[in-house]
Design an enzyme around this catalytic site. Sequence first.
Site, PDB file in Angstrom:
ATOM      1  N   ALA A   1      -8.166  -7.855  -8.461  1.00 20.15           N
ATOM      2  CA  ALA A   1      -9.205  -8.660  -7.812  1.00 20.15           C
ATOM      3  C   ALA A   1      -9.741  -9.747  -8.743  1.00 20.15           C
ATOM      4  CB  ALA A   1     -10.344  -7.771  -7.334  1.00 20.15           C
TER       5      ALA A   1
ATOM      6  N   SER B   1     -11.344  -0.819  -0.363  1.00 19.39           N
ATOM      7  CA  SER B   1     -10.056  -0.775   0.330  1.00 19.39           C
ATOM      8  C   SER B   1     -10.212  -1.063   1.813  1.00 19.39           C
ATOM      9  CB  SER B   1      -9.401   0.600   0.160  1.00 19.39           C
ATOM     10  OG  SER B   1      -8.707   0.705  -1.037  1.00 19.39           O
TER      11      SER B   1
ATOM     12  N   ASP C   1       0.853  -1.194   0.000  1.00 20.61           N
ATOM     13  CA  ASP C   1       0.000   0.000   0.000  1.00 20.61           C
ATOM     14  C   ASP C   1       0.885   1.239   0.000  1.00 20.61           C
ATOM     15  OD1 ASP C   1      -2.340   1.784   0.791  1.00 20.61           O
ATOM     16  OD2 ASP C   1      -3.281  -0.187   0.936  1.00 20.61           O
TER      17      ASP C   1
ATOM     18  N   ASN D   1     -14.123  -0.025  -6.903  1.00 19.27           N
ATOM     19  CA  ASN D   1     -15.148   0.931  -6.477  1.00 19.27           C
ATOM     20  C   ASN D   1     -15.938   1.510  -7.647  1.00 19.27           C
ATOM     21  OD1 ASN D   1     -14.169   0.562  -3.930  1.00 19.27           O
ATOM     22  ND2 ASN D   1     -12.929   2.444  -3.925  1.00 19.27           N
TER      23      ASN D   1
ATOM     24  N   HIS E   1      -3.517   5.968   3.492  1.00 18.09           N
ATOM     25  CA  HIS E   1      -4.325   4.815   3.095  1.00 18.09           C
ATOM     26  C   HIS E   1      -3.792   3.519   3.715  1.00 18.09           C
ATOM     27  CE1 HIS E   1      -5.991   1.781   0.258  1.00 18.09           C
ATOM     28  NE2 HIS E   1      -7.012   2.644   0.128  1.00 18.09           N
TER      29      HIS E   1
END
Length: 881
Positions: A242, A302, A88, A228, A127
């Site tokens: 993903a 996330s 990240d 998203n 994040h």
Amino acid sequence: MMSSSPPDLQLLGDADFVLDYFTDVAPAVQQPINHSISRFSFSGSPAPQAQMSLSPQSLANAHVQTGLAAARTAYGLTGRGQTVAVIDTGIAFDHVALGGNWGARVVGGWDYAENDANPYDDPAGSHGTHVAGIIGNSDGTNPGVATGVDFVSLRVFADNGAGYFSWVESALDWVYDNRYTFRNPITTVNLSLGAAYNGSTPPGWAMLEDEFQALKNVGIFVAVAAGNSFASYGTPGLGYPAASTYVVPVSAIDSAGNLASFSQRLDRVIAAPGVSIRSTIPDYYGNQNGISDDWANYSGTSMASPYVAGAAVLIREAMSFAGRTNITQDDIYQVMTATADWVYDPATAQNYRKLNMERALDYVMPADDYGSTVATAHSLGTIAATASFTGKIGRTSDHDYFTFTAAASGTIDFTATAAYDLSVRWEVVGSGGAITTHDASTLAINVVAGQSYTLGICTTAGVGVYSVNAETGIMATELGTVDFHEVNNEAVNVEEWYSFAAGRTGALTIEALLSQAGGNVDLKLYNNSYQLIGTSSNSGNERIDLSVLAGQRYYVQLLGTNGDVSLRVTNLIGQAGTTLYINGTAGGDTFSFTAGTMHRLTLNGVDYSFGWQHIKGFNFYGVGTSDTVTLNGTTIADNAVLRPGAASLYANWYQANASGFSNTTLVSGGGGDTVRFYDSAGDDTFIAFASSATFNGGGFANVAHGFSRVEAYASSGNDQATFHDSVGNDTYIATPSYGALIGSGYFNVAFGFDRTRAESANGGSDNATMFDSAGNDVFSATPTSARFYGAGWSNQADGFDAVLARADYGGWDMAYLNDSAGDDSYVAGSNYAWMQGAGYKNTAVFFDLMAGYASTGNDTANLTDSIYNDSLELDGKWAKL
């Protein structure tokens, strides 16, 4: 979306606030990735405030929603012993809820943006810190999912928010290479990032598949945010990575349990809380007061992905607690899907699975191993000296109860050792004033012989496994680890106790040897849990036999009164199938074996019997330098082999082997048996009689009795063989390569010896025949001894009535025949000569030179010519033809 290079990669928070990452970057060298944290206003306070229709959700509330709060109350699992890799923006490892400093909980990592080992969540970040807090922050009121895990931080976004798939690829390789580098293994990876895409399989530009497959192959769980962008696509699908089939995709739900409107979705996702989740952020994104203790509410898949990553840690911990090994991502995913709730999505008219941690952990955690009530208490039997037992506290409400009976009055001390997160708490039921000490690990109870007691174990915090050792005030004589042990001349007054551990897996024999006239003594044997496993109550010696495992502890009790008792413990026999393995000790051992329909063993005076149908092989192993073994054959034909330090006796239905013994004896039971001796590399001596033979050398002595045929083989060293005759008529045959003495019922032969000698001293009419070699040889004979020798060999016959020497095989051979003190006659022809007198006759044939010598007595010589021209020379007392 099928272009050759990946699109912008985003950190999958809210979707409006997008930074530009394309400045001064050559697309052909590295592909840029985008970082988005959306719907956040940065006006006023530097800490972003979520602009969401639903109220912010604490992690504590999210845990109620997923059932984790109930599961945590039931099981207390924390994920301790595992490490999670967060790929990240980095982690603010100084945050008080994430360890407070580098190395406390963030134990390693790498910064791919700045190419150094300081992967801090730098400006334009926050994040990664927020993600780590969801996985496992340790705050008391708003804790993460797995509060005991360690982290590694892998920073793949620069200060300006730019990141690259090549950095992510390197980070995944780093995880694989360093999965066992830290104090706890890396078991889980979280990727709350992705590129714009909506599919069920990886896009053509996917570049992380090999790395994902490698991590999956070694059992690492990879959680990835689903994306998203559902509002943009409006159909089921996943962002990349993903969409990879090697990872677990995670969608987001809101505090009402509905699928978040922004969340991409597909039938294989696991949904978890991801809307306005409150978690940790760096101080520079908080109140900037110099104290890293700040929090903020972010939304996105996330936030859902790290929730599932933390859940995977807890499920793995539960599986390990239940005894599962080699746990894979598929194992954990199967638990998540099998126990999930369903959420209906009106936008796609489909149902999707959302995480239910209470059901997942209930599904995995093992059943209670002991009764949780006093009425169902597990019996430990009689505790006489020491005892041990183990168990699990699988739920925080679990109670394990045990009952036992005290063998004698005194104090029993219980000491508990706990693993995982278990903190032991003791309970004693109905003890009255019996408890003398009582703390977190120890419990001491005053007990009375014959009375029963009940104790319990539960937890003050967490769950785990425990092991308990109990020791009593009874003093047992410790014998240590036993293979063979004797305690002699012991006085027993009412009772005596002994403790020992079995030295090997196999047969255990306990004996009490005594004279009944001195008083009766009975024998009892207990296992490590003080359960009675053997008794002996005879009117004399006592004996218990059973099978045991190496390392197990046992307790012997002698009951009675006798002033002279010997305790003998034997643990020398192991078994594999139909073969027994008999092992010696460091002391001097005496072993014997007798073959038959019931094979018999005697080991240091201890007798055993085995039916021939059940046991076929017997292997004896000597250890000490003074060990001896005797192997006895049957009445039918047996075969045997004796070597320095090794022996075998066998027939077609049994075999006995011995190795490592300095003294080995074989005994024939009759039936025409054959034994073969072999020499060592040194100088050895073979001695054979009509009924026995011995082969001796440096460090060994092998003996055979009663064999009808005995063969001895010499290969190196200066070896000698001696044969002794019987009382009957015997024959000695000798060549340069072997010597043999043969008589009624026996045949003794020696091959390859440097010297053989046969002695005729026991009567009978004995004769010897001796042969030359292909070289130059000499035969020399007197009335009592004859010797035939050449290069590297020598054969000798002593005391024989008649000796014949033959020079058949070439070379220049000479024979010298000597007379006795009496009247002798010498007869010689062109190819023979003999000297004969009272009780002897020595003959030589085919020699090149034959000479007879007379010393005393009235001796005569008769010389006969050949068919050719001969010459006779005479001079005083000698003649030569």
